[in-house]
Motif scaffolding. Structure first.
Motif, PDB file in Angstrom:
ATOM      1  N   ARG A  83      -9.089 -17.001  61.800  1.00  0.00           N
ATOM      2  CA  ARG A  83     -10.419 -17.622  61.816  1.00  0.00           C
ATOM      3  C   ARG A  83     -11.276 -17.111  60.658  1.00  0.00           C
ATOM      4  NH1 ARG A  83     -12.995 -20.309  65.693  1.00  0.00           N
ATOM      5  NH2 ARG A  83     -11.625 -19.481  67.292  1.00  0.00           N
ATOM      6  N   GLY A  84     -11.260 -15.817  60.403  1.00  0.00           N
ATOM      7  CA  GLY A  84     -12.054 -15.248  59.315  1.00  0.00           C
ATOM      8  C   GLY A  84     -11.642 -15.781  57.956  1.00  0.00           C
ATOM      9  N   TRP A  85     -10.355 -15.994  57.750  1.00  0.00           N
ATOM     10  CA  TRP A  85      -9.890 -16.542  56.474  1.00  0.00           C
ATOM     11  C   TRP A  85     -10.397 -17.966  56.316  1.00  0.00           C
ATOM     12  CZ3 TRP A  85      -7.081 -20.485  54.387  1.00  0.00           C
ATOM     13  CH2 TRP A  85      -6.641 -20.300  53.069  1.00  0.00           C
ATOM     14  N   LEU A  86     -10.380 -18.726  57.402  1.00  0.00           N
ATOM     15  CA  LEU A  86     -10.888 -20.103  57.333  1.00  0.00           C
ATOM     16  C   LEU A  86     -12.391 -20.130  57.070  1.00  0.00           C
ATOM     17  CD1 LEU A  86      -8.928 -21.719  60.294  1.00  0.00           C
ATOM     18  CD2 LEU A  86      -8.574 -22.149  57.846  1.00  0.00           C
ATOM     19  N   GLU A  87     -13.117 -19.195  57.656  1.00  0.00           N
ATOM     20  CA  GLU A  87     -14.577 -19.189  57.528  1.00  0.00           C
ATOM     21  C   GLU A  87     -15.066 -18.513  56.246  1.00  0.00           C
ATOM     22  OE1 GLU A  87     -15.880 -17.385  61.182  1.00  0.00           O
ATOM     23  OE2 GLU A  87     -15.410 -19.177  62.364  1.00  0.00           O
ATOM     24  N   HIS A  88     -14.337 -17.487  55.774  1.00  0.00           N
ATOM     25  CA  HIS A  88     -14.837 -16.689  54.654  1.00  0.00           C
ATOM     26  C   HIS A  88     -13.884 -16.624  53.460  1.00  0.00           C
ATOM     27  CE1 HIS A  88     -17.922 -15.478  57.449  1.00  0.00           C
ATOM     28  NE2 HIS A  88     -17.004 -15.058  58.287  1.00  0.00           N
ATOM     29  N   GLY A  89     -12.716 -17.222  53.578  1.00  0.00           N
ATOM     30  CA  GLY A  89     -11.759 -17.203  52.484  1.00  0.00           C
ATOM     31  C   GLY A  89     -10.928 -15.937  52.461  1.00  0.00           C
ATOM     32  N   PRO A  90     -10.067 -15.815  51.447  1.00  0.00           N
ATOM     33  CA  PRO A  90      -9.172 -14.670  51.367  1.00  0.00           C
ATOM     34  C   PRO A  90      -9.922 -13.393  51.020  1.00  0.00           C
ATOM     35  CG  PRO A  90      -8.987 -16.013  49.408  1.00  0.00           C
ATOM     36  CD  PRO A  90      -9.903 -16.748  50.343  1.00  0.00           C
ATOM     37  N   GLY A  91      -9.274 -12.279  51.289  1.00  0.00           N
ATOM     38  CA  GLY A  91      -9.848 -10.983  50.942  1.00  0.00           C
ATOM     39  C   GLY A  91      -9.808 -10.035  52.118  1.00  0.00           C
ATOM     40  N   PRO A  92      -9.986  -8.755  51.831  1.00  0.00           N
ATOM     41  CA  PRO A  92      -9.926  -7.753  52.892  1.00  0.00           C
ATOM     42  C   PRO A  92     -11.102  -7.887  53.852  1.00  0.00           C
ATOM     43  CG  PRO A  92     -10.534  -6.745  50.807  1.00  0.00           C
ATOM     44  CD  PRO A  92     -10.224  -8.189  50.527  1.00  0.00           C
ATOM     45  N   THR A  93     -10.856  -7.520  55.074  1.00  0.00           N
ATOM     46  CA  THR A  93     -11.896  -7.521  56.100  1.00  0.00           C
ATOM     47  C   THR A  93     -11.521  -6.495  57.164  1.00  0.00           C
ATOM     48  OG1 THR A  93     -12.984  -8.804  57.836  1.00  0.00           O
ATOM     49  CG2 THR A  93     -10.757  -9.464  57.261  1.00  0.00           C
ATOM     50  N   SER A  94     -12.516  -5.907  57.771  1.00  0.00           N
ATOM     51  CA  SER A  94     -12.258  -4.930  58.834  1.00  0.00           C
ATOM     52  C   SER A  94     -11.772  -5.609  60.114  1.00  0.00           C
ATOM     53  CB  SER A  94     -13.521  -4.117  59.122  1.00  0.00           C
ATOM     54  OG  SER A  94     -14.554  -4.983  59.561  1.00  0.00           O
ATOM     55  N   ARG A  95     -11.942  -6.909  60.202  1.00  0.00           N
ATOM     56  CA  ARG A  95     -11.536  -7.644  61.413  1.00  0.00           C
ATOM     57  C   ARG A  95     -10.081  -8.091  61.377  1.00  0.00           C
ATOM     58  NH1 ARG A  95     -15.229 -11.226  64.674  1.00  0.00           N
ATOM     59  NH2 ARG A  95     -13.160 -11.274  65.469  1.00  0.00           N
ATOM     60  N   ARG A  96      -9.433  -7.963  60.228  1.00  0.00           N
ATOM     61  CA  ARG A  96      -8.058  -8.429  60.117  1.00  0.00           C
ATOM     62  C   ARG A  96      -7.196  -7.740  61.169  1.00  0.00           C
ATOM     63  NH1 ARG A  96      -4.602  -9.291  54.644  1.00  0.00           N
ATOM     64  NH2 ARG A  96      -2.916 -10.412  55.649  1.00  0.00           N
ATOM     65  N   GLY A  97      -6.439  -8.524  61.896  1.00  0.00           N
ATOM     66  CA  GLY A  97      -5.614  -8.020  62.979  1.00  0.00           C
ATOM     67  C   GLY A  97      -6.299  -8.118  64.328  1.00  0.00           C
ATOM     68  N   ASP A  98      -7.610  -8.259  64.325  1.00  0.00           N
ATOM     69  CA  ASP A  98      -8.360  -8.374  65.577  1.00  0.00           C
ATOM     70  C   ASP A  98      -8.862  -9.784  65.835  1.00  0.00           C
ATOM     71  OD1 ASP A  98      -8.155  -5.676  66.290  1.00  0.00           O
ATOM     72  OD2 ASP A  98      -9.877  -5.149  65.043  1.00  0.00           O
TER      73      ASP A  98
END
Length: 113
Positions: free
Chosen positions: A73-88
């Protein structure tokens, strides 16, 4: 080597037809049976077909199989790149056309880097 969990519309055009395919277990065929089950058929030229082919029919409808393309969902909303939510964060199922378009655009973006 038969699975009895429903029909597999993408396998063969008619009951009894064998559709050739391959996997990392080797070349084999998939036969759609009249009752809707499928059977993995070892390739006739394979002198030692893998016993793992017996598991192929059961994998078609297994609960752990990914049935549709999905993206975070975060990739769809904010595009590629690191995020602290990845995996959650949850995955969102996509239609095939959208998934292919997103994949092509991402490959083009990475090539340009």
């Amino acid at each position: 080597m038969t699975a009895g969990t429903g029909s597999a519309p993408s396998v063969g055009r008619r009951a009894g037809a064998v559709t050739p395919t391959t996997s990392h277990w080797g070349a084999f065929g998939v036969r759609r049976n009249a009752d809707g089950t499928v059977t993995a058929v070892p390739h006739p030229a394979d002198p030692s077909p893998s016993p793992l082919l017996r598991g192929v029919p059961g994998s078609l409808r297994h609960a752990t199989r990914i049935r549709r393309p999905a993206a975070r969902r975060g990739w769809l909303e904010h595009g590629p790149g690191p995020t602290s939510r990845r995996g959650d964060e949850p995955f969102v199922e996509l239609g095939w056309d959208e998934a292919l378009d997103l994949t092509a655009a991402e490959l083009a973006r990475v090539r340009e880097c």
